[in-house]
Design an enzyme around this catalytic site. Structure first.
Site, PDB file in Angstrom:
ATOM      1  N   HIS A 127     -26.707 111.144  -7.306  1.00 44.95           N
ATOM      2  CA  HIS A 127     -28.108 111.041  -6.899  1.00 44.95           C
ATOM      3  C   HIS A 127     -29.039 110.786  -8.084  1.00 44.95           C
ATOM      4  O   HIS A 127     -30.185 110.387  -7.891  1.00 44.95           O
ATOM      5  CB  HIS A 127     -28.543 112.271  -6.096  1.00 44.95           C
ATOM      6  CG  HIS A 127     -28.659 113.542  -6.886  1.00 44.95           C
ATOM      7  ND1 HIS A 127     -27.675 114.491  -6.930  1.00 44.95           N
ATOM      8  CD2 HIS A 127     -29.661 114.024  -7.658  1.00 44.95           C
ATOM      9  CE1 HIS A 127     -28.049 115.510  -7.680  1.00 44.95           C
ATOM     10  NE2 HIS A 127     -29.262 115.247  -8.130  1.00 44.95           N
ATOM     11  N   ASP A 157     -20.898 113.627  -5.074  1.00 49.14           N
ATOM     12  CA  ASP A 157     -22.152 113.491  -5.811  1.00 49.14           C
ATOM     13  C   ASP A 157     -21.900 113.316  -7.302  1.00 49.14           C
ATOM     14  O   ASP A 157     -22.576 113.918  -8.134  1.00 49.14           O
ATOM     15  CB  ASP A 157     -23.066 114.698  -5.567  1.00 49.14           C
ATOM     16  CG  ASP A 157     -24.479 114.456  -6.111  1.00 49.14           C
ATOM     17  OD1 ASP A 157     -24.899 113.281  -6.167  1.00 49.14           O
ATOM     18  OD2 ASP A 157     -25.138 115.439  -6.503  1.00 49.14           O
ATOM     19  N   SER A 235     -29.913 118.052 -13.050  1.00 45.70           N
ATOM     20  CA  SER A 235     -28.828 117.405 -12.318  1.00 45.70           C
ATOM     21  C   SER A 235     -27.979 116.552 -13.248  1.00 45.70           C
ATOM     22  O   SER A 235     -28.495 115.696 -13.971  1.00 45.70           O
ATOM     23  CB  SER A 235     -29.384 116.527 -11.198  1.00 45.70           C
ATOM     24  OG  SER A 235     -30.012 117.307 -10.217  1.00 45.70           O
TER      25      SER A 235
END
Length: 382
Positions: A127, A157, A235
């Site tokens: 993402h 992911d 992230s």
């Protein structure tokens, strides 16, 4: 950026009577999410050394690792921080003005990544780089490099980005199977643009699962839960033990909660990275069931179904392994390889534990209310 507000809604299913009353029960593409859609660009990557899991004699057992006075949060951060990078992204999208004139808008994003080999391969979250048009990687020493996407895996992911440079710092990867609940960990990343931030906490729990996009059926499983503060921008960053080994890739938080963050175990990330570097994608078994509904007793009574438990197949992909084997719309799956199934997750896990080319026996009750076995030979996800 991340999965902080991406809780999608299930899609409806095709059977008209079900559409009217059961649209809320549709597990929109849950099986196809892991077994159907493949959006990974096929790129021919040059052969690269495989990332191997450290052997037991290369990593201290928890009892020794946690009691070793030589290890600390400061030393772990000092060891790993140089290999944790900032990933700045730019994305262009077409929008329309009030007068319906097309306008190109640019959006900037920020995430983190971990350099995993001297060739410049970087592990990050999917993402973080999804649909971006430009990637700039910034190292802790101030060097900047353009980044290119080697491949992505939406279903874990994860993504691999590559930079070209010399003398790159490389993080040492640990063995996430050895970590224990309560063990101190360090999260390193770039939250809200504060470069190379270090936060600390403990491993709060193991083997957590979260749904990140129900519309596409993306469920992240076996995650490491930590109370080390993780924020947007973290992230793709590193979760590190006090001996300075990366055991997770930070990926998500629960919005509104405090001290609940999640990381993908490095053993999973390592395997995904190896496949992406070698093939440009992750090869997965493919069934081709696109939409399902969990059958309950109430649903069975209301619609006169032959069974009150199982998985109603709403649709399958034409030409898929399921379609070729005769598994179709209206069938209710009650068992796989002799084991009963009651949720869409049961079906997904059974398929993902199998390999491409494996034969699976689906016990189903058809629209004629008769029970039969359907043998499906799993294909490779397109």
């Amino acid at each position: 950026m991340g999965y902080y507000d991406r809780w999608g809604r299930p899609r409806g299913f095709g059977f008209p009577l079900f559409v009217a009353a059961l649209v809320g029960a549709v597990i929109g593409g849950l099986v196809v999410g892991m077994l159907l859609i493949g959006r990974i660009p096929q790129q021919q990557a040059a052969p690269a050394p495989q990332l191997s899991t450290p052997s037991d004699d290369e990593i201290l057992p928890p009892s020794e690792r946690l009691s070793a006075e030589a290890y600390s949060i400061a030393s772990a951060a000092k060891k790993v921080s140089p290999a944790v990078v900032k990933i700045a992204t730019r994305q262009e999208e077409l929008v329309f003005s009030f007068f319906f004139r097309p306008i190109i808008q640019e959006r900037e994003g920020l995430g983190s990544g971990v350099i995993i080999d001297a060739s410049g391969h970087i592990l990050t979250n999917y993402h973080v780089i999804k649909n971006v048009t430009e990637i700039v990687v910034v190292l802790a020493d101030g060097r900047q490099f353009p980044g290119s996407v080697v491949g992505v895996d939406p279903y874990t992911d994860l993504a691999v980005v590559k930079i070209e440079g010399e003398g790159l710092p490389v993080a040492e990867l640990g063995n996430s199977d050895q970590i224990v609940i309560g063990e101190p960990v360090v999260a390193i990343g770039n939250p809200y643009g504060f470069d190379h931030t270090v936060t600390a906490g403990v491993v709060s729990a193991l083997n957590r699962s979260i749904s990140t996009d129900e519309r596409d059926g993306v469920v992240l499983e076996n995650l490491i839960q930590t109370d080390a503060p993780i924020n947007p921008g973290n992230s793709g960053g590193a979760l590190v033990t006090t001996d300075g080994k990366v055991v997770g890739i930070n990926t998500a938080i629960i919005q509104g909660a405090q001290g609940i963050g999640f990381a993908i175990p490095i053993n999973v990330a390592r395997n995904v990275a190896n496949e992406i570097i070698q093939y440009g994608k992750v090869k997965r078994p493919y069934l081709g069931v696109s939409e399902v509904v969990v059958v309950s007793r109430d649903i069975a009574l209301r619609y006169g179904l032959a069974v009150d438990s199982g998985i109603y197949v709403s649709s399958v992909v034409r030409g898929s392994p399921a379609d070729r084997a005769g598994l179709g719309r209206g069938d209710i799956i009650i068992a796989i390889n002799g084991a009963q199934v009651a949720t869409a997750d049961d079906v997904r896990r059974c398929v993902l534990k199998s390999s491409i080319g494996d034969k699976m026996t689906f016990t189903v009750v058809g629209t004629n209310r008769r029970q039969r076995d359907v043998v499906v030979t799993l294909g490779e996800m397109p």
